[in-house]
Design an enzyme around this catalytic site. Sequence first.
Site, PDB file in Angstrom:
ATOM      1  N   THR A  51     -54.667  58.016 -11.018  1.00  0.00           N
ATOM      2  CA  THR A  51     -55.623  58.533 -11.995  1.00  0.00           C
ATOM      3  C   THR A  51     -55.006  59.478 -13.007  1.00  0.00           C
ATOM      4  O   THR A  51     -55.624  59.763 -14.042  1.00  0.00           O
ATOM      5  CB  THR A  51     -56.746  59.286 -11.272  1.00  0.00           C
ATOM      6  N   LYS A  52     -53.805  59.992 -12.748  1.00  0.00           N
ATOM      7  CA  LYS A  52     -53.260  61.082 -13.544  1.00  0.00           C
ATOM      8  C   LYS A  52     -52.701  60.599 -14.877  1.00  0.00           C
ATOM      9  O   LYS A  52     -52.411  59.420 -15.071  1.00  0.00           O
ATOM     10  CB  LYS A  52     -52.172  61.824 -12.751  1.00  0.00           C
ATOM     11  N   VAL A  53     -52.507  61.556 -15.812  1.00  0.00           N
ATOM     12  CA  VAL A  53     -52.029  61.185 -17.149  1.00  0.00           C
ATOM     13  C   VAL A  53     -50.554  60.779 -17.137  1.00  0.00           C
ATOM     14  O   VAL A  53     -50.078  60.117 -18.068  1.00  0.00           O
ATOM     15  CB  VAL A  53     -52.263  62.320 -18.179  1.00  0.00           C
TER      16      VAL A  53
END
Length: 425
Positions: free
Chosen positions: A202-204
């Site tokens: 989910t992280k950038v």
Amino acid sequence: MAASPAVHGGTPVRAGRPWPRWPQPAPGADRALLDVLHSGRWSIASPYGGVPTYEQRFAEAFAEYLGTGHCVPTASGTAALMTALEACGVGAGDEVIVPALSWAASASTVVGVNAVPVFAEVDPHTLCLDPTAAEAAITPATKAIVVVHLYSAVADLTALRAVADRHGLALIEDSAQAHGATYKGRKVGTFGDVGTFSMHHTKVLTSGEGGAAVTDDAALARRIEHLRADGRCRGPLPPRTGAPELVETGELMGSNRCLSEFQSALLIAQLKTLDAQNSTRWANAVLLDRLLTEQGLRPQQTSPGTTRRTYFGYAVGLPWEEFDAADSGAVAEALTAELGLPVRPVYQPLFASRLYDPSSRRRFDIGPGHLGRLDPGRYSLPVSERAARSFLTFHHAALLGEETDMHDIAEAFRRVLARRARLTG
């Protein structure tokens, strides 16, 4: 009259139009993965192949990006937090102050090193740890403070660093949701004794799973290296080809929490696109802030020292003060129906989270009274509880879209809030 909400049979704001997908493979990611596939070295524990591992190359690139001295990649953000806590000397019975509003790992990692998480209030505008509340929670048993940069906000690092220094405590900076954000011109993750990052799906910045711990302290970095690689670390010189690169020093027992070569190679490619993607998210968020503020909503704020925001999640407070969790859940459901984009309430306070229950695992019953110290039922923190009822959030992928997409989000809020009574009555 406002159009009927999609959740009640109306036409959705975005009928059939997709949002940007996430993750997005960076240019060169496929070639890097193929290189590892045929390299004969898929792990840093594999025999030395005569060239630096992708893991070492990523560690150097990420340290340079952040402007810090040392980066130790780990298998996850959870692994980074646990090794950071142990490297800073946190152990059985110690207390660690954590924000009451956060993901479950903020508490479970503390419990995982046999310490006690102490929940402190958050700032109602930033949703990050309140420095005054953190200081009030300090006791003789306190060993560290963990500050979380939540959703798109940067915590008040000046005040929290001062609190930690005043009381001789370690400050661990959980930057899992803030890759590339800056505070007073410096990248977040570099203000604490250790900064930690997650590279979860989910992280950038993502490799599906993964993490990293960063620090300017060479001794802390060496401890983290041992803790994440079964008590081994790289030697001062490369070994002969075919020999192990990790040295069994006997300094410190650890566990296997290493990042694979596939993940490391992917992260090197993804890091090159991070700043451009963050800029797109930021520009769209600024526009959306304006559109939603005009409707009386309250976009999440950040601390005054922030010089660059990044957006793991876009969070916004609903425009009424007193309502219950069912209301925010109903609004989130209606917005999801309008947009085809998952909109959710923010995290539940950790003391109310279904994911935080130390009593469900016998391994944490380490002595008389210890489970009682871990009991979440002893907390009542109204600011965090109110924030959990009033703020909604959605994933950063939506901010990689166009300006028209931001107008769609604003229109969905306008339509849903105009029919609030029907939704929540």
